[in-house]
Design an enzyme around this catalytic site. Structure first.
Site, PDB file in Angstrom:
ATOM      1  N   LYS A 109       6.029  77.454  67.195  1.00 48.02           N
ATOM      2  CA  LYS A 109       7.206  77.843  67.987  1.00 48.02           C
ATOM      3  C   LYS A 109       7.011  79.190  68.672  1.00 48.02           C
ATOM      4  O   LYS A 109       6.452  80.116  68.071  1.00 48.02           O
ATOM      5  CB  LYS A 109       8.454  77.912  67.085  1.00 48.02           C
ATOM      6  CG  LYS A 109       8.657  76.671  66.217  1.00 48.02           C
ATOM      7  CD  LYS A 109       9.948  76.708  65.409  1.00 48.02           C
ATOM      8  CE  LYS A 109       9.946  75.640  64.328  1.00 48.02           C
ATOM      9  NZ  LYS A 109       9.270  76.057  63.081  1.00 48.02           N
ATOM     10  N   TYR A 142       6.745  83.219  61.377  1.00 44.10           N
ATOM     11  CA  TYR A 142       6.587  83.068  59.921  1.00 44.10           C
ATOM     12  C   TYR A 142       5.415  83.923  59.407  1.00 44.10           C
ATOM     13  O   TYR A 142       5.241  84.080  58.187  1.00 44.10           O
ATOM     14  CB  TYR A 142       6.377  81.598  59.523  1.00 44.10           C
ATOM     15  CG  TYR A 142       7.492  80.659  59.951  1.00 44.10           C
ATOM     16  CD1 TYR A 142       8.764  81.137  60.275  1.00 44.10           C
ATOM     17  CD2 TYR A 142       7.275  79.287  60.038  1.00 44.10           C
ATOM     18  CE1 TYR A 142       9.766  80.265  60.689  1.00 44.10           C
ATOM     19  CE2 TYR A 142       8.289  78.416  60.447  1.00 44.10           C
ATOM     20  CZ  TYR A 142       9.523  78.920  60.779  1.00 44.10           C
ATOM     21  OH  TYR A 142      10.519  78.054  61.182  1.00 44.10           O
ATOM     22  N   ASP A 200       4.873  72.009  60.098  1.00 36.23           N
ATOM     23  CA  ASP A 200       5.759  72.765  60.979  1.00 36.23           C
ATOM     24  C   ASP A 200       5.586  74.258  60.742  1.00 36.23           C
ATOM     25  O   ASP A 200       5.869  74.758  59.650  1.00 36.23           O
ATOM     26  CB  ASP A 200       7.225  72.387  60.715  1.00 36.23           C
ATOM     27  CG  ASP A 200       8.161  73.188  61.601  1.00 36.23           C
ATOM     28  OD1 ASP A 200       8.275  72.832  62.794  1.00 36.23           O
ATOM     29  OD2 ASP A 200       8.746  74.189  61.128  1.00 36.23           O
ATOM     30  N   HIS A 226      11.744  78.602  69.928  1.00 29.94           N
ATOM     31  CA  HIS A 226      12.324  78.710  68.577  1.00 29.94           C
ATOM     32  C   HIS A 226      13.854  78.822  68.608  1.00 29.94           C
ATOM     33  O   HIS A 226      14.556  78.233  67.787  1.00 29.94           O
ATOM     34  CB  HIS A 226      11.709  79.922  67.879  1.00 29.94           C
ATOM     35  CG  HIS A 226      11.683  79.815  66.389  1.00 29.94           C
ATOM     36  ND1 HIS A 226      10.670  80.329  65.620  1.00 29.94           N
ATOM     37  CD2 HIS A 226      12.553  79.273  65.509  1.00 29.94           C
ATOM     38  CE1 HIS A 226      10.917  80.079  64.345  1.00 29.94           C
ATOM     39  NE2 HIS A 226      12.057  79.451  64.247  1.00 29.94           N
TER      40      HIS A 226
HETATM   41  N1  LIG Z   1      13.732  76.076  63.775  1.00 29.43           N
HETATM   42  C1  LIG Z   1      14.315  76.927  62.969  1.00 29.43           C
HETATM   43  O1  LIG Z   1      15.046  77.824  63.402  1.00 29.43           O
HETATM   44  C2  LIG Z   1      14.115  76.794  61.500  1.00 29.43           C
HETATM   45  C3  LIG Z   1      14.989  77.437  60.605  1.00 29.43           C
HETATM   46  C4  LIG Z   1      14.797  77.254  59.246  1.00 29.43           C
HETATM   47  C5  LIG Z   1      13.753  76.469  58.829  1.00 29.43           C
HETATM   48  N2  LIG Z   1      12.881  75.873  59.704  1.00 29.43           N
HETATM   49  C6  LIG Z   1      11.728  75.050  59.280  1.00 29.43           C
HETATM   50  O2  LIG Z   1      12.196  74.134  58.330  1.00 29.43           O
HETATM   51  C7  LIG Z   1      11.477  74.299  57.114  1.00 29.43           C
HETATM   52  C8  LIG Z   1      12.390  73.988  55.948  1.00 29.43           C
HETATM   53  O3  LIG Z   1      13.473  74.861  55.889  1.00 29.43           O
HETATM   54  P1  LIG Z   1      13.633  75.965  54.755  1.00 29.43           P
HETATM   55  O4  LIG Z   1      12.286  76.464  54.372  1.00 29.43           O
HETATM   56  O5  LIG Z   1      14.633  76.916  55.244  1.00 29.43           O
HETATM   57  O6  LIG Z   1      14.367  75.210  53.598  1.00 29.43           O
HETATM   58  P2  LIG Z   1      14.062  74.016  52.606  1.00 29.43           P
HETATM   59  O7  LIG Z   1      12.795  73.353  52.935  1.00 29.43           O
HETATM   60  O8  LIG Z   1      15.299  73.210  52.579  1.00 29.43           O
HETATM   61  O9  LIG Z   1      14.022  74.753  51.226  1.00 29.43           O
HETATM   62  C9  LIG Z   1      12.925  75.466  50.812  1.00 29.43           C
HETATM   63  C10 LIG Z   1      13.205  75.914  49.400  1.00 29.43           C
HETATM   64  O10 LIG Z   1      13.501  74.787  48.590  1.00 29.43           O
HETATM   65  C11 LIG Z   1      12.614  74.699  47.486  1.00 29.43           C
HETATM   66  N3  LIG Z   1      12.291  73.276  47.329  1.00 29.43           N
HETATM   67  C12 LIG Z   1      11.543  72.514  48.153  1.00 29.43           C
HETATM   68  N4  LIG Z   1      11.475  71.251  47.713  1.00 29.43           N
HETATM   69  C13 LIG Z   1      12.199  71.207  46.559  1.00 29.43           C
HETATM   70  C14 LIG Z   1      12.491  70.180  45.622  1.00 29.43           C
HETATM   71  N5  LIG Z   1      12.029  68.944  45.806  1.00 29.43           N
HETATM   72  N6  LIG Z   1      13.255  70.497  44.554  1.00 29.43           N
HETATM   73  C15 LIG Z   1      13.710  71.742  44.380  1.00 29.43           C
HETATM   74  N7  LIG Z   1      13.465  72.757  45.216  1.00 29.43           N
HETATM   75  C16 LIG Z   1      12.720  72.495  46.309  1.00 29.43           C
HETATM   76  C17 LIG Z   1      11.416  75.536  47.846  1.00 29.43           C
HETATM   77  O11 LIG Z   1      10.867  76.125  46.703  1.00 29.43           O
HETATM   78  P3  LIG Z   1       9.294  76.244  46.368  1.00 29.43           P
HETATM   79  O12 LIG Z   1       8.568  76.631  47.609  1.00 29.43           O
HETATM   80  O13 LIG Z   1       9.255  77.299  45.332  1.00 29.43           O
HETATM   81  O14 LIG Z   1       8.868  74.904  45.842  1.00 29.43           O
HETATM   82  C18 LIG Z   1      12.037  76.606  48.764  1.00 29.43           C
HETATM   83  O15 LIG Z   1      12.578  77.647  47.998  1.00 29.43           O
HETATM   84  C19 LIG Z   1      11.005  75.752  57.197  1.00 29.43           C
HETATM   85  O16 LIG Z   1       9.954  76.006  56.312  1.00 29.43           O
HETATM   86  C20 LIG Z   1      10.617  75.841  58.619  1.00 29.43           C
HETATM   87  O17 LIG Z   1       9.332  75.247  58.833  1.00 29.43           O
HETATM   88  C21 LIG Z   1      13.080  76.032  61.037  1.00 29.43           C
END
Ligand SMILES: NC(=O)c1ccc[n+]([C@@H]2O[C@H](COP(=O)([O-])OP(=O)(O)OC[C@H]3O[C@@H](n4cnc5c(N)ncnc54)[C@H](OP(=O)(O)O)[C@@H]3O)[C@@H](O)[C@H]2O)c1
Length: 310
Positions: free
Chosen positions: A82, A53, A48, A115
């Site tokens: 997106k 980004y 994704d 997005h």
């Molecule tokens: N459509 C939208 O508006 C929107 C908004 C937000 C996000 N997104 C998408 O959703 C994805 C995920 O959301 P996000 O990046 O906000 O949050 P997330 O995936 O919930 O959290 C990412 C954070 O959690 C850590 N992490 C990941 N797996 C872990 C585990 N198993 N144990 C402990 N820590 C862990 C990562 O650290 P490390 O990298 O240091 O391992 C990073 O700091 C985004 O990357 C993006 O592609 C979309």
């Protein structure tokens, strides 16, 4: 073969979207390629990304390294990107999509999402603001943006189009649009046990629109939440795995970002256990409509999505 074990959500165009994907937001250039390579080597087939980004070139480099090494083939991958808010004016949509394709070095995307429902003034600024620090609207209607998205399908640039952060009324507006050619294949929304989104998910599913859940780094606080930890211990899993498995049992796809190899691997080890009905109920009961990603920067925009019930 690990990949055979990853279930998929079927889009209405027949495409299989693996229920677990690698998120790439805040994957720094320099780390993004490596994260993608690790992910593809350990069984991920769904990536994704998004133009905003600012790492699609690195993400693409990771994808191509694995294709070149024979680890994966393009047709086995599900790649999403997106359309950023500053490209909502219909005449800008195709160029924005081509830019992502060019950066990723791909000739098609599996899924391209709007997005946010929020159109913003075109230009070099990703977050154009006026002197009062308010986001400047482009005056566009997302219904017109949607028509330009549909054209991308007809032109073969993308296999499916969808939306992200749209509320029920906004989805309904698209579905009721006169002359609608393709309904959205997916709505990507924030979702986790603090924002369980039952109504929006049910609505989307009832209309044949698949749902992808994104979490938020702030959700990591819940990793320390005793209820989630207790459930995780019971299954000898981590809290992160419980939080992700929760979605897959609702026929919802989930994307998590990690740039850390052992966590990338951890986040796809979700299919050797099943949360009991009772544990699912417990997780759903934690809901408190807490939004980690309220997009406050756009809260005064006419199409801000998060003021309605769902
Ligand atoms: N459509 C939208 O508006 C929107 C908004 C937000 C996000 N997104 C998408 O959703 C994805 C995920 O959301 P996000 O990046 O906000 O949050 P997330 O995936 O919930 O959290 C990412 C954070 O959690 C850590 N992490 C990941 N797996 C872990 C585990 N198993 N144990 C402990 N820590 C862990 C990562 O650290 P490390 O990298 O240091 O391992 C990073 O700091 C985004 O990357 C993006 O592609 C979309």
């Amino acid at each position: 073969d690990m990949t055979k074990m990853i279930p998929a959500v079927t889009l209405y165009n027949g495409a299989q979207m693996p229920t677990v994907g690698l998120g790439t937001w805040r994957a720094e250039p320099g780390k993004a390629s490596e994260a993608v390579k690790v992910a593809l080597s350990c069984g991920y087939r769904h990536i994704d990304g998004a133009f905003v980004y600012q790492n699609e070139e690195e993400v693409g480099a990771g994808i191509h390294a694995m294709i070149d090494q024979g680890v994966v083939q393009r047709e086995d991958l599900f790649i999403a990107s997106k359309l950023w808010c500053t490209f909502h004016v219909p005449s800008l949509v195709r160029g924005a999509c081509e830019r992502s394709l060019c950066d990723l070095k791909l000739d098609y995307l599996d899924l391209y999402l709007i997005h946010f429902p929020i159109g913003m003034q075109p230009g070099d600024e990703m977050f154009p603001e006026d002197e009062n620090n308010q986001i400047i609207s482009d005056g566009s209607s997302f219904l017109d943006t949607w028509e330009a998205m549909e054209q991308l399908v007809d032109d073969g640039l993308v296999r499916a189009v969808g939306i992200s952060n749209f509320n029920k009324d906004q989805i309904e507006a698209i579905l009721n649009k006169p002359g609608l050619k393709y309904k959205p294949a997916n709505n990507q929304i924030e979702c986790h046990p603090y924002l369980t989104q039952e109504k929006l998910i049910n609505y989307c599913h009832s209309k044949g629109i698949s749902v992808t859940a994104y979490n938020n780094p702030q959700l990591l606080f819940t990793f320390k939440y005793p209820t989630i930890l207790a459930i995780a211990r019971k299954y000898k899993k981590t809290s992160a795995q419980v939080l992700m498995r929760f979605h897959t049992q609702r026929n919802v796809a989930v994307i998590a970002k990690s740039a850390t190899p052992h966590r990338i691997k951890e986040n796809i080890q979700l299919f050797d256990f099943e949360l009991s009905e009772e544990d699912m109920k417990t997780l759903l009961s934690l809901s408190k409509s807490w939004r980690g990603f309220p997009a406050k920067w756009a809260s005064k925009h006419k199409d801000y999505p998060f003021n309605t019930e769902y």
